[in-house]
Design a protein around this motif. Structure first.
Motif, short mmCIF file in Angstrom:
data_model
loop_
_atom_site.label_atom_id
_atom_site.label_comp_id
_atom_site.label_asym_id
_atom_site.label_seq_id
_atom_site.Cartn_x
_atom_site.Cartn_y
_atom_site.Cartn_z
N LEU A 37 26.40 -5.50 24.05
CA LEU A 37 25.92 -6.82 24.44
C LEU A 37 24.91 -6.74 25.59
CD1 LEU A 37 29.26 -8.79 24.15
CD2 LEU A 37 27.21 -9.16 22.75
N GLU A 38 25.15 -5.83 26.51
CA GLU A 38 24.20 -5.65 27.61
C GLU A 38 22.85 -5.16 27.09
OE1 GLU A 38 27.10 -4.56 31.41
OE2 GLU A 38 26.44 -2.96 30.06
N HIS A 39 22.87 -4.25 26.13
CA HIS A 39 21.63 -3.68 25.62
C HIS A 39 20.76 -4.70 24.86
CE1 HIS A 39 23.07 0.44 26.54
NE2 HIS A 39 21.78 0.74 26.49
N VAL A 40 21.37 -5.77 24.36
CA VAL A 40 20.56 -6.79 23.68
C VAL A 40 20.32 -8.00 24.59
CG1 VAL A 40 21.25 -6.08 21.37
CG2 VAL A 40 22.56 -7.88 22.54
N GLY A 41 20.69 -7.88 25.85
CA GLY A 41 20.43 -8.94 26.82
C GLY A 41 21.33 -10.14 26.69
N ALA A 42 22.50 -9.96 26.05
CA ALA A 42 23.41 -11.09 25.84
C ALA A 42 24.51 -11.16 26.88
CB ALA A 42 24.03 -11.00 24.45
N LEU A 43 24.59 -10.17 27.76
CA LEU A 43 25.66 -10.12 28.76
C LEU A 43 25.21 -9.25 29.92
CD1 LEU A 43 28.71 -11.10 29.01
CD2 LEU A 43 29.32 -8.80 28.26
N VAL A 321 31.24 -12.22 17.96
CA VAL A 321 32.02 -13.34 18.49
C VAL A 321 31.32 -13.94 19.71
CG1 VAL A 321 34.25 -14.07 19.45
CG2 VAL A 321 34.18 -12.31 17.66
N TRP A 322 30.91 -13.09 20.64
CA TRP A 322 30.26 -13.58 21.85
C TRP A 322 28.89 -14.17 21.56
CZ3 TRP A 322 31.06 -15.59 26.26
CH2 TRP A 322 30.05 -15.65 27.24
N LEU A 323 28.12 -13.52 20.69
CA LEU A 323 26.79 -14.03 20.35
C LEU A 323 26.88 -15.43 19.74
CD1 LEU A 323 25.22 -10.80 18.81
CD2 LEU A 323 24.56 -11.88 20.97
N GLU A 324 27.88 -15.63 18.89
CA GLU A 324 28.08 -16.95 18.28
C GLU A 324 28.58 -17.95 19.31
OE1 GLU A 324 28.27 -20.15 15.99
OE2 GLU A 324 27.46 -18.24 15.24
N PHE A 330 19.55 -13.92 20.52
CA PHE A 330 19.54 -12.71 19.70
C PHE A 330 20.27 -12.94 18.38
CE2 PHE A 330 21.31 -8.59 18.34
CZ PHE A 330 20.12 -7.91 18.14
N LEU A 331 21.29 -13.78 18.39
CA LEU A 331 21.99 -14.09 17.14
C LEU A 331 21.04 -14.74 16.15
CD1 LEU A 331 24.60 -14.30 15.46
CD2 LEU A 331 24.99 -16.51 16.53
N GLU A 336 17.88 -14.72 11.16
CA GLU A 336 16.56 -14.83 10.55
C GLU A 336 16.22 -13.57 9.75
OE1 GLU A 336 11.89 -15.46 11.90
OE2 GLU A 336 13.51 -15.92 13.31
N ALA A 337 16.55 -12.42 10.33
CA ALA A 337 16.30 -11.15 9.63
C ALA A 337 17.15 -11.07 8.36
CB ALA A 337 16.62 -9.98 10.56
N LYS A 338 18.38 -11.55 8.44
CA LYS A 338 19.27 -11.52 7.27
C LYS A 338 18.71 -12.38 6.15
CE LYS A 338 24.02 -12.43 5.85
NZ LYS A 338 25.38 -12.88 6.27
N GLN A 339 18.17 -13.55 6.49
CA GLN A 339 17.58 -14.43 5.48
C GLN A 339 16.43 -13.75 4.75
OE1 GLN A 339 16.58 -18.00 7.62
NE2 GLN A 339 18.56 -18.96 7.22
#
Length: 397
Positions: A37-43, A321-324, A330-331, A336-339
């Motif tokens: 989570l830290e590496h993607v800037g979410a925490l 869980v945390w991203l949601e 980032f979520l 978007e990438a999944k779509q």
């Protein structure tokens, strides 16, 4: 932290909740997830809330017998009494499952404190959502440890909240193992509905959680179990989950959701037989988040739980869980990438950091690559059986 109403709760002391070196329940899962989570800037470290100190004597009695608590304390010392060492199995502290270790009382108490604080803050309205990743020790019983669980933090936290607030709680358990300890605690209580979706107990510990386990006395109808067949895949798992959970919450209408996010239904997990991908761990928090806002004014506490492919599955599943919960930017990139049917690479820095710690080949993407999980030939039979059980699980609603 972009939203002060949402907090990540974690005690550093939870990392001392560790059995033998090679025991499958290893606290490195916490470091792996926080790091991702830290590496993607979410925490960031400043976002992490250390739970306060509590009167644990009072709290533990909400979930456990006094004689059991005293035995745990004594077996936590560096030199436990001989008579307790010789009789540790009477308390469920078995060498091949949940062995006692020095400091286990203090470590388990830190996990209880985290869940109590998460529930307390959300019930009081100081937070809307709270994530306590180290919580979810759902197998612990009033007088016995079981399934790597010493104190049942969810039971204690819910009962602590209900001492001061008249709330209806929906406990959702998505661990591959049935949430037996939580179900037992509230089996006769109408104020807590326990919902568990898991691999059938016909083949997996703890051997409980059949669809006909509905509760007793005033609690009849508030125990919901969705046991799935071995080798269940994503589509059948999610169809069973969405159908039964929506029916459950529409019927029960809770004031608070407490969810346990064990991530051991993945095909890579060594301790179960389900055959799901990381895709279900993206969808689980999405649905719970939606339902929390639809039925509970957003009041949602999420806990961790099981998950024994420590490097390939747990960090990704628990990060979702945390991203949601935080509705992080980032979520939205992931979705978007999944779509577009694109895979999203895991951070290079995270891969470099942890590749030196394990001999396993780490996944390269947030999603499982096509072909990385083999298809199951009995898919139609398994799907039909799961659909039938799901309908039976909620047939009275």
């Amino acid at each position: 932290m972009t939203n002060p109403q949402i907090r990540f709760i974690h005690s550093k002391a939870a990392s001392s909740y560790q059995f033998e070196k090679d025991h499958p329940f290893h606290p490195i899962r916490y470091d792996l997830t926080i790091s991702l989570l830290e590496h993607v800037g979410a925490l960031s470290q400043t976002d992490i809330l250390e739970p306060p100190k509590y009167d644990m004597e009072d709290l533990l009695l909400l979930g456990h017998q006094e004689s059991y608590i005293e035995a745990i304390k004594l077996l936590s010392t560096t030199q436990p009494p001989v008579h307790l060492k010789e009789n540790a199995e009477l308390y469920g502290l078995q060498a091949d499952d949940t062995p006692y270790f020095a400091g286990m009382h203090e470590a388990a108490c830190s996990i209880v404190a985290g869940t109590v604080h998460a529930v307390e803050e959300v019930v009081q309205g100081r937070l809307q959502h709270a994530y306590h990743m180290a919580g979810g020790l759902h197998h612990a019983l009033p007088n016995r440890a079981a399934g790597f669980c010493i104190y049942n933090d969810a039971v204690i936290a819910i009962r602590a909240a209900q001492r001061q607030h008249q709330i209806r709680v929906l406990y959702i358990d998505t661990d591959v193992h049935h949430g037996d300890g939580v179900q037992l605690a509230f089996y006769a209580e109408p104020s807590v509905c326990t919902y568990s979706i898991h691999e059938t107990g016909k083949f997996l510990f703890p051997g409980t959680g059949y669809h006909y386990e509905r509760g007793i006395e005033q609690g009849y109808g508030t125990s919901i179990n969705v046991p799935l067949e071995p080798y269940t895949e994503d589509e059948s798992w999610l169809n069973s989950f969405e159908y039964t959970l929506r029916k459950t919450i529409q019927h029960y209408k809770p004031d608070l959701i407490v969810s346990q996010h064990g991530c051991d239904a993945h095909a890579y997990d060594p301790l179960s037989h389900l055959h799901c991908s990381i895709g279900i761990y993206e969808r689980i928090p999405q649905l719970i988040h939606e339902l929390a806002h639809s039925y509970c004014n957003g009041k949602w506490v999420a806990l961790g739980g099981g998950g024994y492919d420590l490097f390939r599955v747990v960090p990704r599943a628990w990060s979702y869980v945390w991203l949601e919960m935080a509705d992080h930017a980032f979520l939205h990139q992931l979705l978007e990438a999944k779509q577009k049917r694109n895979l999203t690479p895991l951070p290079k820095g995270w891969l470099q950091q942890w590749s030196t710690v394990t001999t396993q080949q780490l996944p390269l993407y947030w999603q499982d690559e096509a072909g990385s999980i083999q298809a199951i030939p009995r898919r139609e039979e398994i799907t039909a059986r799961n659909k039938h059980i799901a309908e039976l699980s909620v047939q009275d609603m």
